[in-house]
Design a protein around this motif. Structure first.
Motif, mmCIF file in Angstrom:
data_model
loop_
_atom_site.group_PDB
_atom_site.id
_atom_site.type_symbol
_atom_site.label_atom_id
_atom_site.label_comp_id
_atom_site.label_asym_id
_atom_site.label_seq_id
_atom_site.Cartn_x
_atom_site.Cartn_y
_atom_site.Cartn_z
ATOM 1 N N PRO A 1 38.863 39.691 31.831
ATOM 2 C CA PRO A 1 40.119 39.541 32.545
ATOM 3 C C PRO A 1 40.160 38.227 33.331
ATOM 4 C CG PRO A 1 39.279 41.749 32.830
ATOM 5 C CD PRO A 1 38.185 40.944 32.169
ATOM 6 N N SER A 2 41.376 37.742 33.539
ATOM 7 C CA SER A 2 41.555 36.507 34.294
ATOM 8 C C SER A 2 42.841 36.583 35.104
ATOM 9 C CB SER A 2 41.605 35.308 33.343
ATOM 10 O OG SER A 2 42.726 35.410 32.488
ATOM 11 N N LEU A 3 42.903 35.737 36.138
ATOM 12 C CA LEU A 3 44.085 35.635 36.994
ATOM 13 C C LEU A 3 44.421 34.171 37.212
ATOM 14 C CD1 LEU A 3 43.177 38.185 39.830
ATOM 15 C CD2 LEU A 3 44.761 38.553 37.932
ATOM 16 N N GLY A 4 45.722 33.873 37.236
ATOM 17 C CA GLY A 4 46.203 32.534 37.561
ATOM 18 C C GLY A 4 47.319 32.648 38.580
ATOM 19 N N PHE A 5 47.273 31.829 39.624
ATOM 20 C CA PHE A 5 48.253 31.849 40.701
ATOM 21 C C PHE A 5 49.006 30.520 40.704
ATOM 22 C CE2 PHE A 5 44.669 34.480 41.863
ATOM 23 C CZ PHE A 5 45.231 35.602 42.439
ATOM 24 N N THR A 6 50.339 30.569 40.842
ATOM 25 C CA THR A 6 51.122 29.341 40.971
ATOM 26 C C THR A 6 51.576 29.178 42.419
ATOM 27 O OG1 THR A 6 53.243 30.387 40.469
ATOM 28 C CG2 THR A 6 51.969 29.554 38.587
ATOM 29 N N ASP A 7 51.983 27.971 42.768
ATOM 30 C CA ASP A 7 52.444 27.685 44.127
ATOM 31 C C ASP A 7 53.673 28.490 44.519
ATOM 32 O OD1 ASP A 7 50.460 25.779 44.565
ATOM 33 O OD2 ASP A 7 51.695 24.141 43.811
ATOM 34 N N ASP A 8 54.475 28.880 43.538
ATOM 35 C CA ASP A 8 55.732 29.568 43.843
ATOM 36 C C ASP A 8 55.640 31.096 43.748
ATOM 37 O OD1 ASP A 8 55.467 29.624 41.093
ATOM 38 O OD2 ASP A 8 57.510 28.972 40.667
ATOM 39 N N GLY A 9 54.428 31.662 43.832
ATOM 40 C CA GLY A 9 54.265 33.107 43.905
ATOM 41 C C GLY A 9 54.168 33.834 42.581
ATOM 42 N N LYS A 10 53.976 33.107 41.501
ATOM 43 C CA LYS A 10 53.834 33.768 40.199
ATOM 44 C C LYS A 10 52.360 34.061 39.919
ATOM 45 C CE LYS A 10 58.016 32.281 37.998
ATOM 46 N NZ LYS A 10 58.706 31.134 38.499
ATOM 47 N N LEU A 11 52.120 35.216 39.312
ATOM 48 C CA LEU A 11 50.785 35.659 38.929
ATOM 49 C C LEU A 11 50.783 35.842 37.419
ATOM 50 C CD1 LEU A 11 47.954 36.849 39.724
ATOM 51 C CD2 LEU A 11 49.083 39.075 39.785
ATOM 52 N N THR A 12 49.847 35.224 36.746
ATOM 53 C CA THR A 12 49.672 35.410 35.311
ATOM 54 C C THR A 12 48.229 35.808 35.072
ATOM 55 O OG1 THR A 12 49.110 33.083 34.955
ATOM 56 C CG2 THR A 12 51.426 33.695 34.697
ATOM 57 N N GLY A 13 47.977 36.385 33.911
ATOM 58 C CA GLY A 13 46.598 36.728 33.627
ATOM 59 C C GLY A 13 46.443 37.566 32.387
ATOM 60 N N SER A 14 45.243 38.083 32.268
ATOM 61 C CA SER A 14 44.861 38.896 31.133
ATOM 62 C C SER A 14 43.965 40.025 31.619
ATOM 63 C CB SER A 14 44.102 38.039 30.118
ATOM 64 O OG SER A 14 43.457 38.841 29.164
ATOM 65 N N THR A 15 44.082 41.167 30.963
ATOM 66 C CA THR A 15 43.202 42.298 31.265
ATOM 67 C C THR A 15 41.948 42.248 30.402
ATOM 68 O OG1 THR A 15 44.209 43.707 29.590
ATOM 69 C CG2 THR A 15 45.195 43.756 31.804
ATOM 70 N N GLY A 16 41.824 41.196 29.612
ATOM 71 C CA GLY A 16 40.760 41.109 28.627
ATOM 72 C C GLY A 16 41.263 41.541 27.261
ATOM 73 N N CYS A 17 42.448 42.141 27.251
ATOM 74 C CA CYS A 17 43.068 42.626 26.009
ATOM 75 C C CYS A 17 44.561 42.285 25.999
ATOM 76 C CB CYS A 17 42.854 44.134 25.895
ATOM 77 S SG CYS A 17 43.616 44.884 24.453
ATOM 78 N N ASN A 18 45.272 42.646 27.043
ATOM 79 C CA ASN A 18 46.703 42.380 27.181
ATOM 80 C C ASN A 18 46.961 41.292 28.220
ATOM 81 O OD1 ASN A 18 48.274 44.292 25.450
ATOM 82 N ND2 ASN A 18 46.961 45.769 26.504
ATOM 83 N N SER A 19 48.054 40.561 28.015
ATOM 84 C CA SER A 19 48.472 39.520 28.956
ATOM 85 C C SER A 19 49.545 40.077 29.877
ATOM 86 C CB SER A 19 49.045 38.321 28.200
ATOM 87 O OG SER A 19 48.084 37.781 27.343
ATOM 88 N N PHE A 20 49.631 39.520 31.085
ATOM 89 C CA PHE A 20 50.675 39.945 32.014
ATOM 90 C C PHE A 20 51.247 38.748 32.759
ATOM 91 C CE2 PHE A 20 46.589 40.622 34.170
ATOM 92 C CZ PHE A 20 46.757 39.911 35.348
ATOM 93 N N SER A 21 52.432 38.962 33.322
ATOM 94 C CA SER A 21 53.124 37.936 34.103
ATOM 95 C C SER A 21 53.911 38.644 35.191
ATOM 96 C CB SER A 21 54.060 37.139 33.199
ATOM 97 O OG SER A 21 54.768 36.183 33.943
ATOM 98 N N GLY A 22 53.556 38.379 36.430
ATOM 99 C CA GLY A 22 54.204 39.041 37.562
ATOM 100 C C GLY A 22 54.271 38.116 38.751
ATOM 101 N N GLY A 23 53.902 38.643 39.907
ATOM 102 C CA GLY A 23 53.974 37.843 41.121
ATOM 103 C C GLY A 23 52.961 38.297 42.160
ATOM 104 N N TYR A 24 52.886 37.516 43.210
ATOM 105 C CA TYR A 24 52.030 37.871 44.339
ATOM 106 C C TYR A 24 52.700 37.428 45.628
ATOM 107 C CZ TYR A 24 50.528 32.985 44.739
ATOM 108 O OH TYR A 24 50.504 31.626 44.915
ATOM 109 N N GLU A 25 52.361 38.103 46.723
ATOM 110 C CA GLU A 25 52.816 37.735 48.057
ATOM 111 C C GLU A 25 51.586 37.478 48.905
ATOM 112 O OE1 GLU A 25 55.363 40.767 49.637
ATOM 113 O OE2 GLU A 25 56.671 40.715 47.887
ATOM 114 N N LEU A 26 51.622 36.367 49.603
ATOM 115 C CA LEU A 26 50.481 35.932 50.400
ATOM 116 C C LEU A 26 50.899 35.838 51.857
ATOM 117 C CD1 LEU A 26 47.552 34.786 50.034
ATOM 118 C CD2 LEU A 26 48.604 32.539 49.870
ATOM 119 N N ASN A 27 50.074 36.398 52.753
ATOM 120 C CA ASN A 27 50.298 36.298 54.189
ATOM 121 C C ASN A 27 48.930 36.094 54.833
ATOM 122 O OD1 ASN A 27 51.208 36.404 56.802
ATOM 123 N ND2 ASN A 27 51.759 38.559 56.752
ATOM 124 N N GLY A 28 48.555 34.830 55.035
ATOM 125 C CA GLY A 28 47.213 34.524 55.528
ATOM 126 C C GLY A 28 46.199 34.876 54.467
#
Length: 139
Positions: free
Chosen positions: A55-82
């Motif tokens: 599995p892998s994770l990628g974070f963009t400056d504008d709050g997007k989260l991309t990655g893989s579970t090792g089998c399937n790919s996903f594209s979502g988001g993240y919220e950061l507070n500190g």
């Protein structure tokens, strides 16, 4: 001689405080987005449950989260507070995956509430409990 010792002490104090200020000025967002992160441990254990890839994770400056579970790919988001973070894998492909590694990874991802990040390591936590550790891809 005493003046030399005092000068040396002042130099060490200056260097110590200046290095502390540079560490505190590190931006967690820059450290997250500067790498594609690959899983190196899950729930403190090994990774033998992932036969198709890690599995892998990628974070963009504008709050997007991309990655893989090792089998399937996903594209979502993240919220950061500190150092608090909320991860949402979002849309995911639906290939059939062997074993239960994907489910374990996604379950851990849902429980992430905070993180620690350094140049060579990202630790995702649920409070004080380590859920997973990731390293920059290619390391």
């Amino acid at each position: 001689m005493k003046q030399l010792k005092l000068s040396t002490l002042l130099l060490f104090l200056f260097l110590g405080f200046s290095s502390c200020s540079s560490v505190s000025s590190l931006n967690p967002l820059q450290m997250l987005t500067g790498n594609n992160w690959v899983l190196s441990s899950l729930m403190g254990g090994g990774l033998d449950m992932f036969s198709g890839g890690l599995p892998s994770l990628g974070f963009t400056d504008d709050g997007k989260l991309t990655g893989s579970t090792g089998c399937n790919s996903f594209s979502g988001g993240y919220e950061l507070n500190g150092t608090n973070i909320n991860l949402n894998p979002g849309a995911m492909t639906k290939k059939a995956c062997p074993g239960n590694g994907e489910n374990q990874f996604l379950d851990a991802l849902k429980n992430v509430s905070n993180f620690k990040v350094g140049k060579d390591k990202l630790t995702l936590l649920d409070g004080a409990s380590e859920l997973m550790t990731l390293i920059p891809q290619g390391k």
